[in-house]
Structures are given as structure tokens and as C-alpha cells.
Design an enzyme around this catalytic site. Structure first.
Site, PDB file in Angstrom:
ATOM      1  N   HIS A 147       0.831  -1.223   0.000  1.00  0.00           N
ATOM      2  CA  HIS A 147       0.000   0.000   0.000  1.00  0.00           C
ATOM      3  C   HIS A 147       0.860   1.266   0.000  1.00  0.00           C
ATOM      4  O   HIS A 147       0.498   2.272   0.607  1.00  0.00           O
ATOM      5  CB  HIS A 147      -0.949   0.019   1.210  1.00  0.00           C
ATOM      6  CG  HIS A 147      -1.941  -1.089   1.215  1.00  0.00           C
ATOM      7  ND1 HIS A 147      -3.207  -0.959   0.702  1.00  0.00           N
ATOM      8  CD2 HIS A 147      -1.861  -2.367   1.666  1.00  0.00           C
ATOM      9  CE1 HIS A 147      -3.864  -2.100   0.845  1.00  0.00           C
ATOM     10  NE2 HIS A 147      -3.065  -2.974   1.419  1.00  0.00           N
ATOM     11  N   ASN A 162     -10.266  -2.854   2.487  1.00  0.00           N
ATOM     12  CA  ASN A 162      -9.957  -2.841   1.060  1.00  0.00           C
ATOM     13  C   ASN A 162     -11.221  -2.577   0.254  1.00  0.00           C
ATOM     14  O   ASN A 162     -12.315  -2.530   0.825  1.00  0.00           O
ATOM     15  CB  ASN A 162      -9.377  -4.200   0.630  1.00  0.00           C
ATOM     16  CG  ASN A 162      -7.903  -4.354   1.002  1.00  0.00           C
ATOM     17  OD1 ASN A 162      -7.225  -3.384   1.324  1.00  0.00           O
ATOM     18  ND2 ASN A 162      -7.414  -5.577   0.956  1.00  0.00           N
ATOM     19  N   TYR A 204       0.935  -4.158  12.144  1.00  0.00           N
ATOM     20  CA  TYR A 204       0.845  -2.735  11.806  1.00  0.00           C
ATOM     21  C   TYR A 204       1.638  -1.849  12.762  1.00  0.00           C
ATOM     22  O   TYR A 204       2.251  -0.866  12.354  1.00  0.00           O
ATOM     23  CB  TYR A 204      -0.628  -2.304  11.713  1.00  0.00           C
ATOM     24  CG  TYR A 204      -1.293  -2.857  10.465  1.00  0.00           C
ATOM     25  CD1 TYR A 204      -1.458  -4.227  10.298  1.00  0.00           C
ATOM     26  CD2 TYR A 204      -1.727  -2.029   9.452  1.00  0.00           C
ATOM     27  CE1 TYR A 204      -2.039  -4.750   9.157  1.00  0.00           C
ATOM     28  CE2 TYR A 204      -2.322  -2.539   8.303  1.00  0.00           C
ATOM     29  CZ  TYR A 204      -2.472  -3.912   8.169  1.00  0.00           C
ATOM     30  OH  TYR A 204      -3.044  -4.414   7.036  1.00  0.00           O
TER      31      TYR A 204
HETATM   32 FE1  HDE Z   1      -2.314  -4.783   5.444  1.00  0.00          FE
HETATM   33  N1  HDE Z   1      -0.520  -3.969   5.893  1.00  0.00           N
HETATM   34  N2  HDE Z   1      -1.647  -6.576   6.054  1.00  0.00           N
HETATM   35  N3  HDE Z   1      -4.078  -5.670   4.899  1.00  0.00           N
HETATM   36  N4  HDE Z   1      -3.012  -3.036   4.827  1.00  0.00           N
HETATM   37  C1  HDE Z   1      -0.190  -2.673   5.747  1.00  0.00           C
HETATM   38  O1  HDE Z   1       0.912  -1.371   7.331  1.00  0.00           O
HETATM   39  C2  HDE Z   1      -0.505  -6.796   6.741  1.00  0.00           C
HETATM   40  C3  HDE Z   1      -4.429  -6.956   5.102  1.00  0.00           C
HETATM   41  C4  HDE Z   1      -4.261  -2.743   4.394  1.00  0.00           C
HETATM   42  O2  HDE Z   1      -3.292   3.528   3.963  1.00  0.00           O
HETATM   43  C5  HDE Z   1       1.148  -2.329   6.339  1.00  0.00           C
HETATM   44  O3  HDE Z   1       1.077   0.874   7.621  1.00  0.00           O
HETATM   45  C6  HDE Z   1      -0.427  -8.162   7.153  1.00  0.00           C
HETATM   46  C7  HDE Z   1      -5.824  -7.137   4.933  1.00  0.00           C
HETATM   47  C8  HDE Z   1      -4.365  -1.348   4.040  1.00  0.00           C
HETATM   48  O4  HDE Z   1      -1.623   3.364   5.384  1.00  0.00           O
HETATM   49  C9  HDE Z   1       1.615  -3.664   6.933  1.00  0.00           C
HETATM   50  C10 HDE Z   1      -1.568  -8.753   6.691  1.00  0.00           C
HETATM   51  C11 HDE Z   1      -6.307  -5.900   4.607  1.00  0.00           C
HETATM   52  C12 HDE Z   1      -3.099  -0.813   4.302  1.00  0.00           C
HETATM   53  C13 HDE Z   1       0.461  -4.581   6.593  1.00  0.00           C
HETATM   54  C14 HDE Z   1      -2.326  -7.760   6.017  1.00  0.00           C
HETATM   55  C15 HDE Z   1      -5.207  -5.006   4.584  1.00  0.00           C
HETATM   56  C16 HDE Z   1      -2.284  -1.889   4.796  1.00  0.00           C
HETATM   57  C17 HDE Z   1       2.122  -1.670   5.444  1.00  0.00           C
HETATM   58  C18 HDE Z   1      -1.969 -10.212   6.826  1.00  0.00           C
HETATM   59  C19 HDE Z   1      -7.742  -5.510   4.277  1.00  0.00           C
HETATM   60  C20 HDE Z   1      -2.659   0.596   4.043  1.00  0.00           C
HETATM   61  C21 HDE Z   1       2.228  -0.235   5.899  1.00  0.00           C
HETATM   62  C22 HDE Z   1      -2.129 -10.632   8.178  1.00  0.00           C
HETATM   63  C23 HDE Z   1      -8.679  -5.765   5.373  1.00  0.00           C
HETATM   64  C24 HDE Z   1      -3.041   1.502   5.154  1.00  0.00           C
HETATM   65  C25 HDE Z   1       1.362  -0.141   7.031  1.00  0.00           C
HETATM   66  C26 HDE Z   1      -2.617   2.905   4.819  1.00  0.00           C
HETATM   67  C27 HDE Z   1      -0.959  -1.725   5.181  1.00  0.00           C
HETATM   68  C28 HDE Z   1       0.457  -5.845   6.978  1.00  0.00           C
HETATM   69  C29 HDE Z   1      -3.549  -8.054   5.380  1.00  0.00           C
HETATM   70  C30 HDE Z   1      -5.383  -3.628   4.249  1.00  0.00           C
HETATM   71  C31 HDE Z   1       2.945  -4.189   6.435  1.00  0.00           C
HETATM   72  C32 HDE Z   1       0.709  -8.804   7.920  1.00  0.00           C
HETATM   73  C33 HDE Z   1      -6.618  -8.426   5.113  1.00  0.00           C
HETATM   74  C34 HDE Z   1      -5.595  -0.622   3.503  1.00  0.00           C
HETATM   75  O5  HDE Z   1       1.762  -3.565   8.316  1.00  0.00           O
END
Ligand code: HDE
Length: 713
Positions: A78, A151, A365
Site C-alpha cells: 500500500h 480494502n 501494523y
Molecule cells: Fe495490510 N498492511 N496486512 N491488509 N493493509 C499494511 O501497514 C498486513 C491486510 C491494508 O493507507 C502495512 O502501515 C499483514 C488485509 C491497508 O496506510 C503492513 C496482513 C487488509 C493498508 C500490513 C495484512 C489489509 C495496509 C504496510 C496479513 C484488508 C494501508 C504499511 C495478516 C482488510 C493503510 C502499514 C494505509 C498496510 C500488513 C492483510 C489492508 C505491512 C501482515 C486483510 C488498507 O503492516
């Protein structure tokens, strides 16, 4: 004796707090970071006019050192995003489900900051990548900050957080050559997907039009995981969160997406910015699907499985509020880049479930912010600051912005009057829902997560014909870009288990046969997920034929607000017809842009000068929703003599857009592919503007698509 603080302050004060760090540079003198007035920022200090630069030059060192450290690590996923401020208003109290203030008080206007993003690309990648979009909202509530980090698709690729690094490594550019940027169409992604069948549901959504939205303002949003709502009797209900866009959910075609990325890589970012700037504030309704605890096991899938949605046919979405985004950030880095969303930010009245993906996110996060923002004090950055007061015994660390007063920082204490004191549940203290757990410790997956095929098939069945064609096109494109035959064949074999027609079309496009069986010696070695038979639905699992909510053919088609209309003009264009069209369309919020053979101004038939919005050489039809050509003999002659206009029109026709032409403008139409299709349902020659308006609201005229496919644009 402990002194009780309410933790509350007035609403205007809260907004002021949020804005306290905004710096206004109007009428300001230039200073160093120490406040010293600067008299030259263009020349370094030298030993003589042509001499070497002196170490003494503290002004140069401050400026360059700061510059050298301007970047922070981009988000791992993202990275590319756009944000905006706004507010949330509850329209219907759901006190019976949740004690959260934000869900009880219909008088409140809760400030929010939303960030939309693509997932796979780097910070500078183009907006129209085929990808899932992040839809993250930070609610600055009076009981603390709540982040709903979702999402634009209602499910996720994997069921367990443990697999997330594998998923992301597979979709990111391949590590040996860092190709391709912001694209899933490559071998490593399909190697992973074809051996991880739980991905197939989110994957088919990513192959659909949802992955190439027309605008960030025209996307749905989903919290994805099942959460809990907790009421004041401490009763729990399961809940899924939905965002429904006021303008409906609309997409572009893949051909447009590819061209938009070249014509304007910031298409989505610009569109969001300009709409807010023009006062067309993006708006979404917040909806919930509520499932009582007693119904937890009523469905053919597990509510804790994030690769499953609850069909709206089974549990309707109840609309409870709306979000309006009404202010662009003042500074991209300070706000959009530094905002830190954490799924772990919740407030009393909302709680987690044991969804194993959500549980992993609760760790990830916070961890990611430590390396991205570099300090555990990231909550003190203005955009991340809650609007409630923060009092605890956490201290020091990089970039401590507060100056905590007092003799100590520990609990319990008497020296600080017992403060900060604890809060009983009745006083708003957060208490976890007391879920009963009686289980063995295991490293594994519940049997109830095993069906990987019913919902991708339901999704495909629910689509309209044109959406199905787009899905087939997307699979064909993506797999066509893969180089490994065994990966393509394995994908075909899996697609066939979702839908035979789909697999046949894709196989034909790839020039391959659908394999009858797949025998891969590595199956054994790569583990149980490769055992596809284990993940087949039983017959009984085809619980629904269709779910209407899954198709964008059933979205809203009533508004033309913010639709971009290209008006093709040259000197002498007919002002009378133009005026009529302009007032009709602009009254409903559409945005007309004059596209002339040159920049500057263009003269109409009434000898008035009009500001040109873009010279034809600097723009493309893919950046517009519809085209209008007023008449005017000289003007039309000039347009016919400028070949780019023919391309412009052919391409808009190819993309099934509405086109209107008045009087002499028919001659320009006769110069294009459209000449034989003037009776097409969305081409309007000398018709009333109203019909054109209605066609714009319909987004696209898909009935044209067989003819459109023949346009050589
Ligand atoms: Fe994320 N995800 N994600 N994700 N995600 C990040 O956090 C992660 C997942 C989502 O506009 C990171 O700040 C793991 C699902 C959005 O700043 C990180 C897993 C969904 C955003 C991270 C998931 C998301 C992130 C990268 C599996 C939808 C952007 C930078 C367990 C429900 C937020 C940050 C923004 C961002 C990890 C799965 C949505 C790396 C480990 C499911 C919208 O922490």
C-alpha cells in the site's frame, strides 16, 4: 486520592488540536530551523568567488542534511496512496448492538482521515494498476481513535497471517530483476496462486472490473474481517462493515487502464483532489451486516474465514451512517504519508474475532510503523494524534514531542496522586469481550475453512455478461504474461473448477488445453494446500445461484456528478448549442473541459474568448467519461484537419462512452469509425441534451461492445 479526569474537551477544541501543527507560510520571512533570519539561500560560503566551499557554512549544512534525510521507508504494501480529511455522521443509532459513542450518537460529527491505495506498486507507481485498493479510515472519536483498515474487495487472498509475506513476495517485482512494477501478471504470483487455492476468491475479484476503478470515489469499501459489536449489556454480535459510494461503483476497461497509466499516472489521485477542491465532496454510506452470536455456525462457511463474504442475499446490509471527505491535506508527506493505520485501534463497543488473519494484523501494523516512522512516538505526529487527551506512563524514545510533567511515570503511585488512574468499564474503560475458549494449542487450520471454490464460483455466476467478458480478458492477459507453461496449465485447471466456460475462453486465448489432471511431483513437498481435491465444494455448498450485490451492473446509475466531459472545440464553435449543453450538464455537477487544437483561448461563434482546458496534443480520451462536439462550420473543419480528434473519438467509442454531436459536428463523426453506427444507443446527433445526460449517468453503453471491439484504436 486519585483525581478523575473525564478525558473530554470541547468539539471545537478537538478540531483546533488537530490543526495546531499546520504552518502558514504567508508573509513569512525565511529562517533556519533555529529561527535565524536567512539572507541568501542560493549561494554557499566560499573562499573567494571561485574558491572551495567552507566547512563553516552552517546554512548549507543544515539545508543539505535535512534534504538528505527527507525520505522515510515507503510502506511495504500500500505504498502508493492518496488521502483526504472529512467527517462521519451516524444516521441511525445501533445502541442495541454497540455501546460505541460513534454508533450511538446521531448528533456527533466525527472527524476522519481516509487513505486509498494500491497494494503492490511502489510509491511512484501508476494509479491504474490492476490491483486491490486499500480503503483505510481513521475515525477520531471522542472515546479514542478507531481505524477501519479495509480494502475495496470484501475478502482477502489468504486465511492465515503466517502466509502474508509469501503472498506479497510473490506479487512484488521478482527479486532478481525487479520486474514487473505494480503488476500481478508474472510467474511468481501465479506460481503462488496456483498452489494456494484459498487465494482464488480474492483473485477472481482482482481479475474483475473492481481492480481498475474509475475513481477512488466510485469504489466500495469493506472491513473484510468479521468483527464484534458489543452493547452495554456486554452482548456480542458479529459484524461486517461496508462502505457504499454515493456515486455507485464504476470501473474503466483494461484497455483504458493501460492507456491512462501513460496519459496521467496520477489519474485517481488527481480526480480525488480535484473533486474535493471543486466542492464535490466524495461520500459513502456506512453499512453493517449483523449476525447474532447464536447464528455463528449457520452458514456454509466460517465467519472467521477472511476469504469468505456473507452474501447480501443472506444478510442484508443495514445503512447506519455516512462519511463525507471535504478537505484535501495541506501537505502530502505530513498527513498522507505519515498517517499510521492500525487495525488494533478500536474503541469500547467494537472488538476483534479470532479471524487468524486479523490476529496477525494486530501485530504487524504497529511493528511496521516502528521501522517506517522510526519511533514508538508515532502517535504524536499530528495526523496520528487522537482527539482525546492521552495520559499514561509511556516515556521518552525518539522524537518525544510532549513534555510530561511530574516526579514519576509508574503505576501504582501515590506521589502523582494515583494518576493517571484506571477507568472502570462503566466509565468507558476498554474491556475485552470475554469469549469462552476451551481448546488445544495447535498449529493448523480449521476444517471449516476448507472450501476454496464455492465463493469464487458464486462471484462469477453473479456477474453480468460484460463483466464476465472482462474477467476472461483479465485472466488471459495475466496468464499470457507468464512464461512458465506448467503454471498456466495449473491455473487453467483451477479456473475450470470455478467455471468451465471461463476456463475454455481463457484456454483458447492462451492457446492451451485445460489439463484433465495435474500431476506435479512437488505437490507432496509443498504441502497440503496443493491438494486441490481437499478444497472442493460439496454439492450442497452451491447455496446461492447469484448474489446481486456482487455485480457492478446493479450499482447506482443516477448521477452525472463530477463526470468529466471533453468538449471538442476550435475557433468559431457554436456557442448556442454549447451553452444549452453546458448549463444542463453543469447544473448536475458534471465537469466540462474544452479541448482545442492549441492551448490558450478559443473564440466561439459569439466572438467570446474561452479558456482552453487542454490542447488536444496533451490529452487523451481515456481521461474523460463522455464527449460533446458543438457545431460551427469553421471549427469542425479545423477539427477534421487535426487527426488526433479522430483517434480521440474512435477510442471513446471503443470504450463504450456516450458521444453527442450538434449540427456540423456530424461531419467530424463521419470522419471516424462511428459513421456507420450513428443510430447506436449512446451516440446522439442533434438530439436533446437530456438523452446524452442519461447515457453519461449509465457510465458505459455496454451493448455496443461487439462493434467496439472492431475499432482499431
Ligand atoms: Fe495490510 N498492511 N496486512 N491488509 N493493509 C499494511 O501497514 C498486513 C491486510 C491494508 O493507507 C502495512 O502501515 C499483514 C488485509 C491497508 O496506510 C503492513 C496482513 C487488509 C493498508 C500490513 C495484512 C489489509 C495496509 C504496510 C496479513 C484488508 C494501508 C504499511 C495478516 C482488510 C493503510 C502499514 C494505509 C498496510 C500488513 C492483510 C489492508 C505491512 C501482515 C486483510 C488498507 O503492516
Amino acid at each position: 486520592m486519585a483525581k478523575k479526569s473525564t478525558g473530554k474537551h470541547s468539539k471545537t477544541q478537538k478540531i483546533k488540536d488537530l490543526e495546531a501543527n499546520r504552518v502558514d507560510y504567508d508573509n513569512s520571512a525565511m529562517t533556519t530551523n533555529q529561527g535565524l533570519k536567512v539572507n541568501d539561500t542560493n549561494n554557499s560560503l566560499k573562499s573567494g568567488e571561485r574558491g572551495s566551499t567552507l566547512l563553516e557554512d552552517f546554512l548549507l549544512r543544515e539545508k543539505i542534511t535535512h534534504f538528505d534525510h527527507e525520505r522515510i521507508p515507503e510502506r511495504i504494501v500500500h505504498a502508493r496512496g492518496s488521502g483526504a480529511h472529512g467527517y462521519f455522521e451516524l444516521t441511525k443509532s445501533i445502541k442495541k448492538y454497540s455501546k460505541a459513542g460513534i454508533f450511538n450518537d446521531t448528533e456527533r460529527k466525527t472527524p476522519v482521515f481516509a487513505r486509498f491505495s494500491t497494494v503492490a506498486g511502489s510509491k511512484g507507481s501508476p494509479d491504474l494498476a490492476r490491483d486491490v485498493r486499500g480503503f483505510a479510515v481513521k475515525f477520531y472519536t471522542e472515546e479514542g481513535t478507531w481505524d477501519l483498515v479495509g480494502n475495496n474487495m470484501p475478502i482477502f487472498f489468504i486465511q492465515d497471517a503466517m502466509k502474508f509475506p509469501d503472498l506479497i513476495h510473490s506479487v512484488k517485482p521478482e527479486p532478481n530483476n525487479e520486474i514487473p512494477q505494480a503488476a500481478s501478471a508474472h510467474d511468481t504470483f501465479y506460481d503462488f496462486v496456483s498452489h494456494t487455492t484459498e487465494t482464488l476468491h480474492n483473485h477472481i475479484w482482482a481479475m474483475s472490473d473492481r481492480a481498475i476503478p474509475r475513481s477512488l470515489r466510485m469504489m466500495e469499501g469493506f472491513g473484510i474481517h468479521t468483527f464484534r459489536l458489543i452493547n452495554d449489556k456486554n452482548e456480542s454480535h458479529f459484524v461486517k462493515f461496508h462502505w457504499k459510494p454515493k456515486l455507485g461503483a464504476h470501473s474503466v476497461t483494461w484497455d483504458e487502464a493501460v492507456k491512462i497509466n501513460g496519459a496521467d499516472a496520477d489519474f485517481h489521485r488527481r480526480d480525488l483532489w480535484e473533486a474535493i477542491d471543486a466542492g464535490h465532496f466524495p461520500e459513502w454510506e456506512l453499512g453493517i451486516q449483523v449476525v447474532p452470536e447464536a447464528d455463528e455456525h449457520k452458514f456454509d462457511f466460517d465467519l472467521l474465514d477472511p476469504t469468505k463474504l456473507i452474501p447480501e442475499e443472506l444478510v442484508p446490509v443495514e445503512i447506519i451512517g455516512k462519511m463525507v471527505l471535504n478537505r484535501n491535506p495541506d501537505n502530502f508527506f505530513a498527513e498522507t504519508e505519515q498517517v499510521a493505520f492500525l487495525p488494533g485501534h478500536i474503541v469500547p463497543g467494537i472488538d476483534f474475532t479470532n479471524d487468524p488473519l486479523l490476529q496477525g494484523r494486530l501485530f504487524s501494523y504497529r511493528d511496521t510503523q516502528l521501522s517506517r516512522l522510526g519511533t514508538p512516538n508515532f502517535h504524536q505526529i499530528p495526523i496520528n494524534k487522537p482527539i482525546t487527551k492521552v495520559h499514561n506512563n509511556e516515556r521518552d524514545g525518539h522524537m518525544q514531542m510532549d513534555i510530561p510533567k511530574g516526579q514519576g511515570a509508574y503505576f501504582p503511585n501515590t506521589l502523582m496522586g494515583g494518576c493517571p488512574h484506571l477507568n472502570a468499564m462503566a466509565d468507558g474503560g476498554f474491556t475485552h469481550y470475554e469469549e469462552r475458549i476451551d481448546a488445544k494449542k495447535i498449529r493448523g487450520r480449521s476444517e471449516s475453512f476448507s472450501d476454496h471454490f464455492s465463493q469464487p464460483a458464486l462471484f462469477y455466476r453473479s456477474l453480468s455478461d460484460w463483466e464476465k467478458e472482462h474477467v476472461a480478458g483479465a485472466y488471459s492477459f495475466e496468464l499470457g504474461k507468464c512464461t512458465q507453461k506448467h503454471i498456466k496449465e495449473r491455473m487453467l485447471w483451477l479456473i475450470n473448477k470455478i467455471n468451465n466456460d471461463l476456463a475454455l475462453t481463457v484456454a483458447k486465448n492462451l492457446g492451451l488445453e485445460i489439463p484433465k489432471s495435474i500431476e506435479e511431483p512437488i505437490n507432496q513437498a509443498i504441502g497440503a494446500d496443493a491438494d486441490v481435491e481437499k478444497h472442493q465444494p460439496g454439492d450442497a455448498k452451491n447455496y446461492l445461484d447469484k448474489d446481486e450485490a456482487l455485480s457492478q451492473a446493479n450499482t447506482k446509475f443516477d448521477s452525472i456528478e463530477t463526470r468529466q466531459i471533453a468538449v471538442l472545440v476550435a475557433n468559431g464553435f457554436d456557442m448556442k448549442a454549447f451553452k444549452k449543453m453546458k448549463s444542463l450538464l453543469e447544473d448536475e455537477g458534471a465537469m466540462l473541459k474544452l479541448i482545442a487544437p492549441h492551448g490558450g483561448t478559443v473564440k466561439c461563434s459569439e466572438a467570446m474568448d474561452h479558456e482552453v482546458d487542454a490542447a488536444i496534443s496533451t490529452t487523451e480520451s481515456v481521461l474523460f467519461d463522455a464527449i460533446y462536439i458543438p457545431g460551427g462550420k469553421d471549427a469542425i473543419k479545423k477539427l477534421i484537419d487535426t487527426p488526433k480528434y479522430t483517434k480521440f473519438l474512435n477510442e471513446a467509442f471503443k470504450h463504450c462512452k456516450a458521444i453527442a454531436a450538434d449540427d456540423e459536428a456530424e461531419d467530424l463523426i463521419d470522419n471516424t469509425f462511428i459513421k456507420d453506427y450513428k443510430d447506436d444507443g449512446a451516440v446522439f446527433i442533434n438530439e436533446k441534451p437530456k438523452a446524452f445526460r442519461d447515457a453519461i449517468a449509465k457510465h458505459r453503453y455496454w451493448k455496443r461492445r461487439d462493434v467496439a471491439a472492431k475499432v482499431p484504436a
